[in-house]
Design a protein around this motif. Structure first.
Motif, PDB file in Angstrom:
ATOM      1  N   ILE A  33      45.924  25.154   7.111  1.00  0.00           N
ATOM      2  CA  ILE A  33      44.817  26.036   7.019  1.00  0.00           C
ATOM      3  C   ILE A  33      43.633  25.224   7.146  1.00  0.00           C
ATOM      4  O   ILE A  33      42.549  25.329   8.041  1.00  0.00           O
ATOM      5  CB  ILE A  33      44.786  27.199   6.049  1.00  0.00           C
ATOM      6  N   GLU A  34      43.097  24.297   6.154  1.00  0.00           N
ATOM      7  CA  GLU A  34      42.106  23.453   6.134  1.00  0.00           C
ATOM      8  C   GLU A  34      42.015  22.606   7.283  1.00  0.00           C
ATOM      9  O   GLU A  34      40.911  22.468   7.752  1.00  0.00           O
ATOM     10  CB  GLU A  34      42.532  22.607   4.910  1.00  0.00           C
ATOM     11  N   GLU A  35      43.093  22.020   7.904  1.00  0.00           N
ATOM     12  CA  GLU A  35      42.786  21.005   8.850  1.00  0.00           C
ATOM     13  C   GLU A  35      42.589  21.952  10.141  1.00  0.00           C
ATOM     14  O   GLU A  35      41.573  21.146  10.991  1.00  0.00           O
ATOM     15  CB  GLU A  35      44.172  20.440   9.181  1.00  0.00           C
TER      16      GLU A  35
ATOM     17  N   LEU B  93      42.241  20.055  17.599  1.00  0.00           N
ATOM     18  CA  LEU B  93      42.588  21.758  17.346  1.00  0.00           C
ATOM     19  C   LEU B  93      43.700  22.091  17.837  1.00  0.00           C
ATOM     20  O   LEU B  93      44.535  22.545  17.279  1.00  0.00           O
ATOM     21  CB  LEU B  93      41.420  22.376  17.650  1.00  0.00           C
ATOM     22  N   LYS B  94      43.949  21.815  19.129  1.00  0.00           N
ATOM     23  CA  LYS B  94      45.294  22.218  19.792  1.00  0.00           C
ATOM     24  C   LYS B  94      46.482  21.802  18.958  1.00  0.00           C
ATOM     25  O   LYS B  94      47.463  22.453  18.846  1.00  0.00           O
ATOM     26  CB  LYS B  94      45.320  21.533  21.081  1.00  0.00           C
ATOM     27  N   HIS B  95      46.331  20.480  18.728  1.00  0.00           N
ATOM     28  CA  HIS B  95      47.362  19.694  17.930  1.00  0.00           C
ATOM     29  C   HIS B  95      47.642  20.129  16.674  1.00  0.00           C
ATOM     30  O   HIS B  95      48.700  20.531  16.220  1.00  0.00           O
ATOM     31  CB  HIS B  95      47.158  18.108  17.968  1.00  0.00           C
TER      32      HIS B  95
ATOM     33  N   GLN C  18      60.096  17.604  11.721  1.00  0.00           N
ATOM     34  CA  GLN C  18      58.863  17.867  11.165  1.00  0.00           C
ATOM     35  C   GLN C  18      58.262  16.254  10.875  1.00  0.00           C
ATOM     36  O   GLN C  18      56.956  16.100  11.050  1.00  0.00           O
ATOM     37  CB  GLN C  18      58.475  18.621   9.754  1.00  0.00           C
ATOM     38  N   ILE C  19      59.122  15.251  10.498  1.00  0.00           N
ATOM     39  CA  ILE C  19      58.828  14.017  10.291  1.00  0.00           C
ATOM     40  C   ILE C  19      58.371  13.381  11.693  1.00  0.00           C
ATOM     41  O   ILE C  19      57.126  12.702  11.528  1.00  0.00           O
ATOM     42  CB  ILE C  19      59.942  13.386   9.533  1.00  0.00           C
ATOM     43  N   ALA C  20      59.117  13.856  12.521  1.00  0.00           N
ATOM     44  CA  ALA C  20      58.712  12.890  13.822  1.00  0.00           C
ATOM     45  C   ALA C  20      57.464  13.715  14.357  1.00  0.00           C
ATOM     46  O   ALA C  20      56.541  12.696  14.888  1.00  0.00           O
ATOM     47  CB  ALA C  20      59.804  13.324  14.788  1.00  0.00           C
TER      48      ALA C  20
ATOM     49  N   SER D  28      50.659  23.803  12.822  1.00  0.00           N
ATOM     50  CA  SER D  28      50.826  24.945  11.935  1.00  0.00           C
ATOM     51  C   SER D  28      51.979  25.780  12.487  1.00  0.00           C
ATOM     52  O   SER D  28      52.791  26.247  11.544  1.00  0.00           O
ATOM     53  CB  SER D  28      49.611  25.757  12.317  1.00  0.00           C
ATOM     54  N   ASN D  29      52.133  26.028  13.704  1.00  0.00           N
ATOM     55  CA  ASN D  29      53.358  26.852  14.338  1.00  0.00           C
ATOM     56  C   ASN D  29      54.521  26.041  13.598  1.00  0.00           C
ATOM     57  O   ASN D  29      55.629  27.097  13.567  1.00  0.00           O
ATOM     58  CB  ASN D  29      52.987  27.159  15.859  1.00  0.00           C
ATOM     59  N   GLU D  30      54.784  24.983  13.905  1.00  0.00           N
ATOM     60  CA  GLU D  30      56.074  24.251  13.470  1.00  0.00           C
ATOM     61  C   GLU D  30      56.207  24.364  11.991  1.00  0.00           C
ATOM     62  O   GLU D  30      57.430  24.496  11.658  1.00  0.00           O
ATOM     63  CB  GLU D  30      55.956  22.751  13.974  1.00  0.00           C
TER      64      GLU D  30
END
Ligand code: OFO
Length: 173
Positions: free
Chosen positions: A128-130, A91-93, A13-15, A98-100
Motif C-alpha cells: 500500500i505504501e509503495e 508504479l506498474k511493477h 514471491q522470492i523470485a 501487490s496483485n501477486e
C-alpha cells in the motif's frame, strides 16, 4: 510447516522480490549516469529494500521447514527513455507485486496456513505504501512536465525523500 503449495508460492514471491531489486538497481544506475543523484539515491535505496523483502521471505521459508530457492539473475535494461518513464514502470511493477501478494494470501487461506497468512500482512501494508509513494512521485513529475529547472528541484527533493524513506524502513524492519 508450510505445505508444498505455499512453499512454491513463497518461492515465486522470492523470485519476484529479487527481480524487483534488480530492476530498480538498473534504474538507479541509469539515473546516476544522467546526473540525477537524488533519483539514483532513491532508487538504490528502493533496490536495497526489495532485497530485504526477498531475504525476509527466504528466512521464513527455511524456518517453516521449506527450502528457499535462490533465483537466477536476469539481464536488465541499461537505458530508460525518461525519469517519467522510470516512475511509470515503478508504479506498474508495484501494482503487479501487490496483485501477486494478494494471490499468495489467497493460497494461504485455501491451504488454511494462518501463520503464513499472518506473516504476509507486513507485505500487504508495505505494498500500500509503495504504490502510494510511486503515485506521489508521478504526480510531482506531471506537474514539472518538460521544465528543466523543475527537474533539478525534483531531483534534489528525491534525495531528501530517500533519507526519510530509509529511516521509515529502518523503523519498520
Ligand atoms: Fe517488495 O515491495 Fe515493492 O515490490
Amino acid at each position: 510447516m508450510v505445505t508444498k503449495k505455499v512453499e512454491t508460492a513463497l518461492n515465486e514471491q522470492i523470485a519476484l522480490e529479487a527481480a524487483s531489486s534488480q530492476y530498480y538497481l538498473a534504474m538507479a544506475s541509469w539515473a546516476e549516469t544522467q546526473g540525477l543523484e537524488g533519483v539514483a539515491s532513491f532508487l538504490y535505496t528502493h533496490a536495497d529494500e526489495e532485497r530485504m523483502h526477498m531475504l525476509k521471505l527466504i528466512k521464513y521459508v527455511n524456518e517453516r521447514g521449506g527450502q528457499a530457492q535462490i533465483p537466477a539473475l536476469k539481464a536488465q535494461p541499461q537505458k530508460f527513455k525518461s525519469v517519467q518513464f522510470v516512475f511509470e514502470e515503478v508504479l506498474k511493477h508495484e501494482i503487479l507485486v501487490s496483485n501477486e501478494i494478494n494471490a499468495l494470501v489467497e493460497v494461504c487461506l485455501k491451504e488454511k496456513d494462518y501463520t503464513t497468512h499472518n506473516f504476509l500482512q507486513w507485505y500487504v501494508s508495505e505494498q500500500i505504501e509503495e504504490e502510494a509513494l510511486a503515485r506521489k512521485v508521478l504526480d510531482k513529475l506531471k506537474l514539472i512536465g518538460n521544465d528543466a529547472s523543475g527537474l533539478y528541484f525534483f531531483d534534489r527533493d528525491m534525495g531528501s525523500l530517500t533519507g526519510a524513506e530509509a529511516n521509515a524502513g529502518n523503523e519498520k524492519a
